[in-house]
Design an enzyme around this catalytic site. Structure first.
Site, PDB file in Angstrom:
ATOM      1  N   ARG A  43       0.824  -1.213   0.000  1.00 16.19           N
ATOM      2  CA  ARG A  43       0.000   0.000   0.000  1.00 16.19           C
ATOM      3  C   ARG A  43       0.862   1.268   0.000  1.00 16.19           C
ATOM      4  O   ARG A  43       0.487   2.277  -0.591  1.00 16.19           O
ATOM      5  CB  ARG A  43      -0.928  -0.045   1.230  1.00 16.19           C
ATOM      6  CG  ARG A  43      -1.913   1.117   1.345  1.00 16.19           C
ATOM      7  CD  ARG A  43      -2.891   0.820   2.475  1.00 16.19           C
ATOM      8  NE  ARG A  43      -3.506   2.013   3.020  1.00 16.19           N
ATOM      9  CZ  ARG A  43      -4.645   2.549   2.612  1.00 16.19           C
ATOM     10  NH1 ARG A  43      -5.323   1.982   1.651  1.00 16.19           N
ATOM     11  NH2 ARG A  43      -5.134   3.629   3.172  1.00 16.19           N
ATOM     12  N   ILE A  69      -7.449   8.379  -0.499  1.00 12.55           N
ATOM     13  CA  ILE A  69      -7.536   6.937  -0.687  1.00 12.55           C
ATOM     14  C   ILE A  69      -8.302   6.406   0.522  1.00 12.55           C
ATOM     15  O   ILE A  69      -8.059   6.838   1.648  1.00 12.55           O
ATOM     16  CB  ILE A  69      -6.120   6.326  -0.797  1.00 12.55           C
ATOM     17  CG1 ILE A  69      -6.149   4.809  -0.955  1.00 12.55           C
ATOM     18  CG2 ILE A  69      -5.252   6.684   0.369  1.00 12.55           C
ATOM     19  CD1 ILE A  69      -4.733   4.236  -1.220  1.00 12.55           C
ATOM     20  N   SER A  70      -9.239   5.504   0.291  1.00 12.42           N
ATOM     21  CA  SER A  70     -10.060   4.981   1.389  1.00 12.42           C
ATOM     22  C   SER A  70      -9.204   4.223   2.398  1.00 12.42           C
ATOM     23  O   SER A  70      -8.163   3.677   2.054  1.00 12.42           O
ATOM     24  CB  SER A  70     -11.125   4.023   0.856  1.00 12.42           C
ATOM     25  OG  SER A  70     -11.944   4.668  -0.073  1.00 12.42           O
ATOM     26  N   ARG A  71      -9.705   4.164   3.643  1.00 10.70           N
ATOM     27  CA  ARG A  71      -8.986   3.405   4.668  1.00 10.70           C
ATOM     28  C   ARG A  71      -8.996   1.911   4.309  1.00 10.70           C
ATOM     29  O   ARG A  71      -9.929   1.444   3.630  1.00 10.70           O
ATOM     30  CB  ARG A  71      -9.601   3.647   6.039  1.00 10.70           C
ATOM     31  CG  ARG A  71     -11.094   3.398   6.084  1.00 10.70           C
ATOM     32  CD  ARG A  71     -11.634   3.487   7.478  1.00 10.70           C
ATOM     33  NE  ARG A  71     -11.517   4.810   8.041  1.00 10.70           N
ATOM     34  CZ  ARG A  71     -11.610   5.069   9.352  1.00 10.70           C
ATOM     35  NH1 ARG A  71     -11.821   4.084  10.199  1.00 10.70           N
ATOM     36  NH2 ARG A  71     -11.521   6.293   9.797  1.00 10.70           N
ATOM     37  N   PHE A 216     -16.907   9.414   1.479  1.00 11.02           N
ATOM     38  CA  PHE A 216     -16.060   9.324   0.285  1.00 11.02           C
ATOM     39  C   PHE A 216     -15.961  10.717  -0.344  1.00 11.02           C
ATOM     40  O   PHE A 216     -16.831  11.554  -0.129  1.00 11.02           O
ATOM     41  CB  PHE A 216     -16.684   8.373  -0.739  1.00 11.02           C
ATOM     42  CG  PHE A 216     -16.512   6.915  -0.412  1.00 11.02           C
ATOM     43  CD1 PHE A 216     -17.305   6.301   0.547  1.00 11.02           C
ATOM     44  CD2 PHE A 216     -15.567   6.152  -1.080  1.00 11.02           C
ATOM     45  CE1 PHE A 216     -17.153   4.954   0.848  1.00 11.02           C
ATOM     46  CE2 PHE A 216     -15.412   4.801  -0.792  1.00 11.02           C
ATOM     47  CZ  PHE A 216     -16.201   4.201   0.176  1.00 11.02           C
TER      48      PHE A 216
END
Ligand code: SAH
Length: 227
Positions: A43, A69-71, A216
């Site tokens: 990541r 960027i999403s968790r 989001f």
């Protein structure tokens, strides 16, 4: 956003990733394909190097161009809800950093990904290629779905930005029997899984999934030229 100059993956990084996966299991992620892919994809390669160890904490992280960027737990949950099997054709809306794209590739999917911001599109397309993730990236407006209709229909569609509603063109590009995972809502979203059991809207099953509400970045209309 600066990318890592050399893409190293140290024992420390691997260890952090292993811990992240243990955490994901505690969050209810059990899909072996998702856990293997997230255990494999570095990541930190998709984030600004200054983020350091935080790359593997359960936080959303800025990726430049006012996007995040999403968790990891959200990436894992969306990937699990998508129920991807090897060789499936998956359309992703919102390429962003390319991390979710890489995770889907690592799950064995044939990935098509659309990004509306030109700067992000170019940067991420080059990066994915360099790192060996063979996704097809497009610069376009995800509301319209794939710019290359010959790729449709898709087995799965994942939206990684907050949509105000379920875009009809995307449902039309989903195979019968296919699944779409989409966060829907203006400021906060709920995670919806839509199963397309037939061509008519009456045959689409919408389920609310996930844990409460999400934030989001918004799904915006049209392509953006400047960074
Ligand atoms: N999957 C990404 C998430 C990035 S954030 C990752 O793993 O990093 C969501 C992305 O959706 C942003 O890059 C944003 O520019 C993009 N986006 C927003 N509206 C869009 C649209 N209509 N079509 C394509 N991309 C869109």
């Amino acid at each position: 956003m600066p990318s890592p100059t050399n893409y190293t993956d140290t024992y420390l990084d691997k260890g952090r990733r292993k811990r992240m996966c243990e955490e994901l299991k505690r969050h209810g992620i059990s899909d072996a394909l998702v856990l293997a892919a997230m255990g494999e994809v570095p990541r930190h390669w998709f984030l600004d190097p200054s983020i350091g160890a935080n790359a593997y904490e359960d936080h959303a992280v800025p990726i430049g161009c006012d996007q995040t960027i999403s968790r990891p737990s959200t990436v894992a949950m969306q990937s699990q809800l998508l129920a991807v099997k090897k060789d499936m054709k998956v359309l992703e809306i919102g390429t962003g950093s390319g991390y979710q794209t890489a995770v889907l590739c690592a799950m064995g999917a044939k990935v098509f990904s659309i990004e509306r911001q030109h700067g992000l599109f170019v940067e991420t397309k080059v990066k994915l290629l360099k790192l060996g993730y063979r996704a097809q990236c497009y610069y376009g407006d995800g509301y319209k779905g794939t710019p290359s209709l010959s790729n449709a229909p898709f087995d799965r569609i994942i939206i990684t930005c907050g949509a105000p509603f379920i875009p009809l063109p995307l449902m039309q590009q989903l195979k019968v029997g296919g699944i779409m995972v989409i966060p829907v809502g203006e400021t906060e979203q709920e995670m919806l899984r839509v199963t397309k059991n037939g061509e008519t809207q009456e045959e689409w099953v919408v389920e609310k999934c996930g844990t409460g509400s999400y934030r989001f970045v918004p799904m915006l209309e049209g392509r953006q030229v400047n960074r």
